[in-house]
Design a protein around this motif. Structure first.
Motif, short mmCIF file in Angstrom:
data_model
loop_
_atom_site.label_atom_id
_atom_site.label_comp_id
_atom_site.label_asym_id
_atom_site.label_seq_id
_atom_site.Cartn_x
_atom_site.Cartn_y
_atom_site.Cartn_z
N ALA A 25 0.82 -1.21 0.00
CA ALA A 25 0.00 0.00 0.00
C ALA A 25 0.85 1.26 0.00
O ALA A 25 0.44 2.29 -0.55
CB ALA A 25 -0.93 -0.01 1.21
N ALA A 26 2.04 1.19 0.60
CA ALA A 26 2.91 2.36 0.66
C ALA A 26 3.72 2.55 -0.61
O ALA A 26 4.37 3.59 -0.78
CB ALA A 26 3.87 2.23 1.85
N SER A 27 3.67 1.57 -1.51
CA SER A 27 4.55 1.59 -2.69
C SER A 27 3.87 2.10 -3.95
O SER A 27 4.55 2.35 -4.95
CB SER A 27 5.10 0.18 -2.95
OG SER A 27 5.82 -0.29 -1.83
N GLY A 28 2.54 2.22 -3.94
CA GLY A 28 1.88 2.67 -5.15
C GLY A 28 0.38 2.49 -5.06
O GLY A 28 -0.19 2.36 -3.97
N ARG A 29 -0.28 2.48 -6.21
CA ARG A 29 -1.73 2.23 -6.26
C ARG A 29 -1.96 0.79 -5.81
O ARG A 29 -1.47 -0.15 -6.42
CB ARG A 29 -2.24 2.46 -7.68
CG ARG A 29 -3.76 2.38 -7.82
CD ARG A 29 -4.20 2.83 -9.21
NE ARG A 29 -5.64 2.88 -9.32
CZ ARG A 29 -6.39 1.87 -9.76
NH1 ARG A 29 -5.82 0.73 -10.16
NH2 ARG A 29 -7.72 1.99 -9.82
#
Length: 274
Positions: A25-29
């Motif tokens: 979730a913290a890395s992109g869509r």
């Protein structure tokens, strides 16, 4: 970046799942995929619990989940493409047959011995006897060569020993893990596969399948694992402490997710790189 969290609903989620989902979730869509092709072990109550656990962690997928049990036609099309290229063959071996045929020393990777690789196809036999479809790895490599993949700035190259005549599908299942994974990552537009370092050995064959099926190549990030304090892996079958139990104990899920991303674990847990 488009990322995904892809749990199998064979038990309730635990802290290791929370870490993997938080990283994705913290890395992109952020997308959710339900990998429920194991009909013998998947349970509706475990599927229903996943959105509740993610919401407690403060993680919201960008769209409704992709559910693998509804996508048999897509996997069938991919299998037919591999069959049409002469890259898949029916295998009638049971697990006991394979074990009996193996000559690898104790502790070695149990590669499939190729018992059915050269047998002529017999549709009538396939209709009557339980079988699976396997990838002819020698033919596949002759077509594309050994695959590679990128993790950040590092380029990995597969070795021949990393690859085998894997099962692509079974008579009672439209796809096995590797085929379903690459078809669904492409369908969802995933550009960064985030998962535990224990799944890095899956990457060579998945990259090979992507090349054979002309699917886009994502980047990869294989993260460290959450373990029990003594180093033992978290596992559903060992009744690892679940997120539902932590929520019932009054733990704040959003704070937990934030702490996990900062490398801070609750008491009783540790980290492992493999």
């Amino acid at each position: 970046m488009v990322t995904r969290f892809a749990p199998s609903p064979t038990g309730l989620l635990h802290l290791g799942h929370a870490y993997s989902a938080a990283i994705a979730a913290a890395s992109g869509r952020f997308l959710l995929r339900i990998e429920d092709l194991d009909r013998g072990r998947s349970r509706a109550e475990f599927v229903a619990a996943i959105p509740d656990d993610l919401a407690w962690l403060g993680l919201t997928p960008a769209e409704p989940p992709l559910v693998q049990s509804r996508r048999g036609a897509h996997y069938g099309a991919a299998l037919e493409r591999l069959r049409g290229q002469g890259l898949a063959y029916p295998c009638f071996c049971t697990r006991a047959d394979i074990t009996a045929a193996l000559t690898a020393p104790h502790g070695a990777i149990p590669h499939y011995p190729g018992t059915c690789r050269s047998l002529p196809d017999d549709p009538a036999r396939r209709a009557e006897i339980a079988h699976s479809w396997r990838l002819d790895i020698a033919a596949a490599l002759a077509r594309t060569g050994l695959p590679s993949w990128r993790e950040g700035d590092r380029l990995y190259h597969a070795a021949r020993a990393d690859l085998d005549d894997i099962i692509l599908a079974r008579k009672d299942a439209p796809a096995a893990y590797h085929l379903a994974c690459v078809v669904d990552d492409a369908a969802s537009g995933v550009t960064l596969v985030t998962r535990g370092v224990d799944l890095r050995p899956s990457t060579p064959v998945q990259r090979l399948l992507q090349n054979l099926l002309d699917l886009p190549e994502p980047g990869y990030f294989h993260h460290r694992l959450v373990t029990h304090a003594e180093g033992r892996r978290l596992a559903k079958r060992d009744r690892a402490p679940t997120l539902a139990a932590m929520r019932a104990d009054g733990i704040d899920g959003r704070t937990l997710a934030t702490n996990l991303l900062a490398g801070q674990l609750p008491l009783g847990f540790g980290w492992a790189d493999a």
